[in-house]
Design an enzyme around this catalytic site. Structure first.
Site: not given
Length: 288
Positions: A77, A131, A237
């Site tokens: 992502h 992901d 992230s």
């Protein structure tokens, strides 16, 4: 003598099975001078010499993990443009190696450009399943005191794989220090936090107890604390979730910061991509 590890005493002896995709020993912290994550503390400079800052238009937005002198592991992502399912091109982003303070780049830190971006073929922007992504650098890294590769967990399909549920872990990054921007901001200096790996079934029960319908995949790891207070957050992230191996002062990366509901909320631990489910894919890309 060699101690046989069981899950009961894993906290003491660690896990001996891991993957090293680099040409030198992996997972060792820098021996240099010691010097956001919610509920964490400032990391020592060089404590995680495989951790990198991924930037776009000069600003940090995700973390990543060096796994060889050519490749970096991050979240899928992190590469989404925000427009449909489009992903960023290699020339749209840069990576800073040996980064510690985002506002005061040390003489050891430097930027590298990318040759290729490979998102997992079954990942779709806007989703959380699969992901994971790999960045290939234009030039090979030169290993140093503050630049070295991470070890990756063994594949779950291999005989020497050991479950990691209930083990203590560390997450690190430059993310927000509170989900409420009025109470915290993005960290400029690398932060680290200690969390626990939560069993998938227990994690599903916790989420359900909070009225959440989040579908937690077997390809994800839950990590945090029952009472909350410590967690990864936005801009962390793509960074690593790490646990100890069976060797002195050595760690391996078992997860990638992926998603969650808020940050550090009770009974809502962060969700990470479970790397042990993707080792064959990583190996395929790295060994091309």
């Amino acid at each position: 003598m060699q101690i046989e590890c069981s899950l009961i005493i894993m906290l003491i002896c660690g896990i001996n099975a891991f993957n090293n995709f680099a040409d030198i020993n992996c997972g060792h912290k820098s021996k240099g001078r010691e010097g956001k994550i919610v509920g964490g503390a400032t990391a020592d400079r060089g404590e995680f010499p495989w951790l990198v800052s991924i930037t776009r238009r000069g600003g940090h937005f995700c973390g990543g993990t060096v796994i060889s002198n050519r490749f970096i592991l991050t979240a899928g992502h992190c590469l989404c443009t925000g427009i449909g399912t489009d992903t960023l091109k290699p020339n749209h982003i840069k990576v800073t190696i040996a980064q510690h303070d985002l506002t005061n780049k040390s003489s050891d830190a430097y930027e590298v450009t990318l040759k290729a971006v490979t998102v997992h073929p079954e990942y779709t922007c806007g989703n959380v399943k699969n992901d994971i992504a790999i960045l290939e650098m234009d030039n090979r890294l030169v290993w140093s005191e503050f630049v070295s590769p991470a070890c990756l967990v063994a594949s779950s399909s291999e005989d020497d794989y050991t479950p990691i549920d209930d083990l203590p872990a560390v997450v690190a990054g430059w993310g927000w220090t509170h989900e409420d921007s009025s109470k915290g901001k993005r960290a400029n200096v690398l932060q680290k936090a200690h969390v626990n790996v939560i069993g998938t079934e227990k994690c599903r029960q916790w989420y359900k107890s909070q009225g959440k319908k989040t579908k937690i995949q077997d390809t994800q790891i839950c990590a945090g604390h029952e009472q909350g207070g410590v967690d990864s957050c936005w801009a962390d992230s793509g960074g690593p979730l790490m646990i100890a191996t069976g060797k002195v002062d050595q760690m391996m990366v078992v997860g990638i910061v992926s998603t969650g509901i808020g940050c550090a909320r009770p009974f809502l631990p962060g969700l990470y991509t479970r790397i042990s489910e993707y080792i064959p894919w990583v190996r395929e890309i790295v060994n091309k």
